[in-house]
Design a protein around this motif. Structure first.
Motif, PDB file in Angstrom:
ATOM      1  N   GLN A  32      -7.385   8.420  -3.310  1.00 46.79           N
ATOM      2  CA  GLN A  32      -6.408   8.297  -2.225  1.00 46.79           C
ATOM      3  C   GLN A  32      -4.973   8.365  -2.750  1.00 46.79           C
ATOM      4  OE1 GLN A  32      -8.764   4.665  -0.715  1.00 46.79           O
ATOM      5  NE2 GLN A  32      -7.603   5.279   1.108  1.00 46.79           N
ATOM      6  N   GLU A  61      -6.957  -0.936   3.001  1.00 38.11           N
ATOM      7  CA  GLU A  61      -6.918   0.526   3.123  1.00 38.11           C
ATOM      8  C   GLU A  61      -7.665   1.241   1.995  1.00 38.11           C
ATOM      9  OE1 GLU A  61      -2.831  -1.171   4.335  1.00 38.11           O
ATOM     10  OE2 GLU A  61      -4.358  -1.490   2.786  1.00 38.11           O
ATOM     11  N   PHE A  62      -7.931   0.526   0.917  1.00 36.94           N
ATOM     12  CA  PHE A  62      -8.477   1.208  -0.269  1.00 36.94           C
ATOM     13  C   PHE A  62      -9.939   1.613  -0.061  1.00 36.94           C
ATOM     14  CE2 PHE A  62     -10.737   1.380  -4.293  1.00 36.94           C
ATOM     15  CZ  PHE A  62      -9.909   2.206  -5.028  1.00 36.94           C
ATOM     16  N   GLN A  63     -10.227   2.840  -0.421  1.00 36.93           N
ATOM     17  CA  GLN A  63     -11.600   3.347  -0.436  1.00 36.93           C
ATOM     18  C   GLN A  63     -11.965   3.931  -1.796  1.00 36.93           C
ATOM     19  OE1 GLN A  63     -12.120   6.107   2.793  1.00 36.93           O
ATOM     20  NE2 GLN A  63     -11.466   4.641   4.354  1.00 36.93           N
ATOM     21  N   HIS A  64     -11.006   4.654  -2.403  1.00 36.34           N
ATOM     22  CA  HIS A  64     -11.267   5.308  -3.676  1.00 36.34           C
ATOM     23  C   HIS A  64      -9.931   5.646  -4.322  1.00 36.34           C
ATOM     24  CE1 HIS A  64     -12.716   8.325  -6.577  1.00 36.34           C
ATOM     25  NE2 HIS A  64     -13.875   7.697  -6.466  1.00 36.34           N
ATOM     26  N   SER A  65      -9.907   5.698  -5.647  1.00 35.02           N
ATOM     27  CA  SER A  65      -8.648   5.970  -6.346  1.00 35.02           C
ATOM     28  C   SER A  65      -8.106   7.362  -6.046  1.00 35.02           C
ATOM     29  CB  SER A  65      -8.826   5.803  -7.863  1.00 35.02           C
ATOM     30  OG  SER A  65      -9.775   6.721  -8.365  1.00 35.02           O
ATOM     31  N   TYR A 109      -6.687  -4.653  -0.970  1.00 36.61           N
ATOM     32  CA  TYR A 109      -6.074  -3.736  -0.006  1.00 36.61           C
ATOM     33  C   TYR A 109      -7.148  -3.232   0.950  1.00 36.61           C
ATOM     34  CZ  TYR A 109      -2.097  -3.661  -3.215  1.00 36.61           C
ATOM     35  OH  TYR A 109      -1.035  -4.015  -4.010  1.00 36.61           O
ATOM     36  N   SER A 123      -9.874  -2.716  -4.170  1.00 33.28           N
ATOM     37  CA  SER A 123     -10.762  -2.917  -3.019  1.00 33.28           C
ATOM     38  C   SER A 123     -10.786  -4.374  -2.578  1.00 33.28           C
ATOM     39  CB  SER A 123     -12.184  -2.446  -3.344  1.00 33.28           C
ATOM     40  OG  SER A 123     -12.750  -3.227  -4.384  1.00 33.28           O
ATOM     41  N   ALA A 124     -10.530  -5.290  -3.517  1.00 30.22           N
ATOM     42  CA  ALA A 124     -10.519  -6.717  -3.171  1.00 30.22           C
ATOM     43  C   ALA A 124      -9.208  -7.161  -2.551  1.00 30.22           C
ATOM     44  CB  ALA A 124     -10.794  -7.548  -4.429  1.00 30.22           C
ATOM     45  N   TRP A 161       0.823  -1.217   0.000  1.00 31.11           N
ATOM     46  CA  TRP A 161       0.000   0.000   0.000  1.00 31.11           C
ATOM     47  C   TRP A 161       0.855   1.264   0.000  1.00 31.11           C
ATOM     48  CZ3 TRP A 161      -4.657   1.369  -1.223  1.00 31.11           C
ATOM     49  CH2 TRP A 161      -5.163   2.609  -0.795  1.00 31.11           C
ATOM     50  N   GLY A 185     -11.079   0.492  -8.528  1.00 31.49           N
ATOM     51  CA  GLY A 185     -12.057   0.160  -7.494  1.00 31.49           C
ATOM     52  C   GLY A 185     -12.312  -1.324  -7.394  1.00 31.49           C
TER      53      GLY A 185
END
Length: 289
Positions: A211, A205-209, A203, A200-201, A177, A196
């Motif tokens: 970031q 920490e991922f919420q939206h690109s 990481y 998202s599958a 990450w 997305g």
């Protein structure tokens, strides 16, 4: 307007020169042929034949009618054949798809065209929304999309799966990450969507690109990996786009622990018969996917 069936009977009679043989050729009765000639004479108000027993000669009006009618009858016959023809390897086939899929399909369809000189492939690269609109308004015969169409006029069938791949510069060994945040994101028209799905599958920490810092953008599918190859950032792309990149040694594609694929859909105009040439191209495309 002159009845073309009467005209055909008259022209055939002139060419054959005999009522009985004309009836046999046209699969009619002799009286039927005579009725057609009489109806023409009544409509035109002119005698067309000068009859002498079972023989006849053409009057001046008959000569004029025959000269004009034979080309009309031939044109109608040609038109009937053209409309009835549905060759499997002739004519233009208009195809649209997103760029990644086009990179894989277009060369294969050109190879098909090489085999059949009268087949013409018209291939356009476009995003999903443009593809479904083109199929709906019948400016494309076939569309490939990475989602189902939202338009009632467009029918979609799933035909394949296309894996999404995380792509970094070649020197990246472990795309953690923090490493991705340090690199920044090379965006493209489907970048937010693809990121997305895959990130998202894999990481937490991922919420939206958003970031990631956006450090580049390209809407040309064959150029998206250029900045990645120069160490300027990372991106997420379908596998077909990565496989077609001309400098594979300068990037690194990662198959993440939780693979994600997009379903590819074949789209055609709903309730519209598919011509044989289009069926030929569809069959070839399915073999490639």
């Amino acid at each position: 307007m002159i009845n073309p069936i009467w005209l055909r009977s008259f022209c055939t009679l002139v060419e054959v020169g005999h009522f009985t043989r004309t009836a046999e050729r046209l699969h009619m009765t002799q009286s039927g042929v005579s009725q057609h000639v009489h109806k023409l004479e009544d409509q035109l108000g002119q005698p067309l034949l000068a009859r002498q027993g079972k023989q006849f000669t053409l009057t001046d009006a008959g000569e004029r009618l025959y000269r004009g009618a034979r080309d009309i009858i031939q044109s109608l016959s040609d038109l009937e054949q053209q409309v009835g023809m549905d060759p499997a390897h002739e004519g233009v086939v208009r195809v649209m798809s997103p760029g990644s899929l086009g990179l894989k399909l277009y060369p294969q369809l050109l190879a098909l065209q090489q085999q059949h000189a009268k087949l013409v492939i018209d291939y356009r690269f476009a995003p999903n929304g443009d593809v479904e609109k083109a199929v709906a308004r019948q400016s494309a015969d076939i569309g490939f999309m990475t989602r189902r169409s939202s338009l009632e006029e467009v029918g979609c069938d799933p035909v394949a799966e296309e894996a999404l791949v995380l792509v970094t510069p070649a020197g990246v060994a472990d795309p953690g990450w923090e490493q991705l945040q340090a690199l920044g994101f090379i965006d493209h028209p489907d970048g937010d969507h693809h990121a997305g799905l895959l990130l998202s599958a894999n990481y937490a920490e991922f919420q939206h690109s958003s970031q990631f810092a956006q450090v580049g953008f390209s809407n040309q599918i064959n150029l998206i990996l250029e900045p990645v190859s120069m160490g300027l950032g990372f991106t997420v792309l379908p596998a077909h786009a990565v496989e077609s990149f001309k400098k594979p040694q300068s990037v690194r594609a990662f198959q993440l622990p939780h693979p994600v694929s997009e379903t590819l859909y074949l789209c055609t105009r709903r309730n519209k018969a598919v011509p044989n040439r289009v069926s030929t191209v569809i069959a070839e495309a399915k073999k490639c996917l």
